[in-house]
Write an enzyme that holds these catalytic residues in place. Structure first.
Site, PDB file in Angstrom:
ATOM      1  N   ASP A  19      -0.355 -18.946 -13.474  1.00 32.39           N
ATOM      2  CA  ASP A  19       0.496 -19.137 -11.842  1.00 32.39           C
ATOM      3  C   ASP A  19      -0.330 -19.155 -10.443  1.00 32.39           C
ATOM      4  O   ASP A  19      -2.108 -19.325 -10.961  1.00 32.39           O
ATOM      5  CB  ASP A  19       1.000 -17.442 -12.082  1.00 32.39           C
ATOM      6  N   ASP A  21      -0.516 -17.532  -7.088  1.00 34.83           N
ATOM      7  CA  ASP A  21      -1.052 -16.621  -6.174  1.00 34.83           C
ATOM      8  C   ASP A  21      -1.362 -15.392  -7.115  1.00 34.83           C
ATOM      9  O   ASP A  21      -0.412 -14.759  -8.019  1.00 34.83           O
ATOM     10  CB  ASP A  21      -0.030 -16.382  -5.515  1.00 34.83           C
TER      11      ASP A  21
END
Length: 250
Positions: A19, A21
């Site tokens: 991922d 953020d």
């Protein structure tokens, strides 16, 4: 339950899906603040118009349960539904001042873009070191995010050349993929890398992302508890939870 060690080795896995953020870049907190600002402004206006009490967006519960890790418009829709609010869907290019699901989502996006332009972005050093270790060991690497700012953010932190595949918010929109917690984005990333999910690692900091990794039957789902939510990530299925990816360095 299968026991998972803290070593991510090539004998078990071929690829790692990150991922963005909160995993690669220190931007999850910025996103949360922008979501709160946008929703609070909308909720305050709605409360004034209806003569109702203003109940603010809660970063501890509302963000984690309804918004974190999801595509922008899904986050708007899911949070508003939790408050019993229904707005017209609108169009993806709705201006920020329009009170539609898309308009509110674009309002939030304008806020985060302004902050990134003004403040800049920093990567997590432990993640950078872990990415270098993976590259040395011959892993395939992809980034899988709901953000539509993925390319700009990766370029800003000089990591754009490390990821062979990017599946981001623009991919989700163009290919009409279901966002996290559905596994679709991770599955398409694995397919583009040419690897099997069972031999692929997913690394996430959001509940919705952990759920996506588990439902996609990925071989190892690692949660990063940057918010002190170690037990919560374990509860939602993470095979292994760390506070920083530096814990996985050889």
């Amino acid at each position: 339950m299968r026991q998972h060690s803290r070593r991510v080795g090539r004998e078990q896995y071929d690829a790692v899906l990150f991922d963005l953020d909160g995993v690669v870049t220190d931007t999850a907190g910025l996103h949360a603040k922008c979501w709160k600002q946008m929703f609070d402004e909308y909720l305050q206006k709605r409360a004034r118009q209806r003569g109702e009490a203003f109940r603010p967006f809660d970063l501890t519960t509302d963000y984690r349960l309804y918004v974190d890790g999801k595509p922008r418009f899904d986050g708007v829709r899911d949070f508003l539904s939790s408050r019993g609010i229904q707005l017209p869907e609108g169009n993806p290019d709705d201006p920020a001042e329009v009170e539609t699901v898309c308009g509110l989502g674009n309002r939030k996006n304008d806020l985060i873009n302004q902050i990134i332009a003004d403040v800049g972005v920093e990567p997590y050093e432990g993640t950078v070191q872990f990415i270098h270790q993976l590259r040395r060991n011959g892993f395939k690497i992809a980034v899988v995010t709901s953000s539509q700012n993925c390319t700009a953010v990766l370029k800003a932190v000089k990591l754009d050349e490390f990821f062979e595949v990017r599946v981001d918010g623009n991919t989700i929109q163009a290919q009409r993929l279901a966002g996290k917690p559905a596994p679709d984005t991770f599955l398409i990333a694995a397919r583009l890398l040419g690897v099997e999910p069972i031999r692929t690692v997913v690394i996430e900091d959001a509940i919705s992302g952990v759920q996506a990794g588990i439902s996609g039957k990925f071989g190892l789902v690692i949660g990063i508890a940057r918010k002190g939510n170690f037990e919560e990530l374990k509860h939602h299925g993470a095979h292994l939870v760390v506070e920083d990816l530096a814990e996985l360095l050889d």
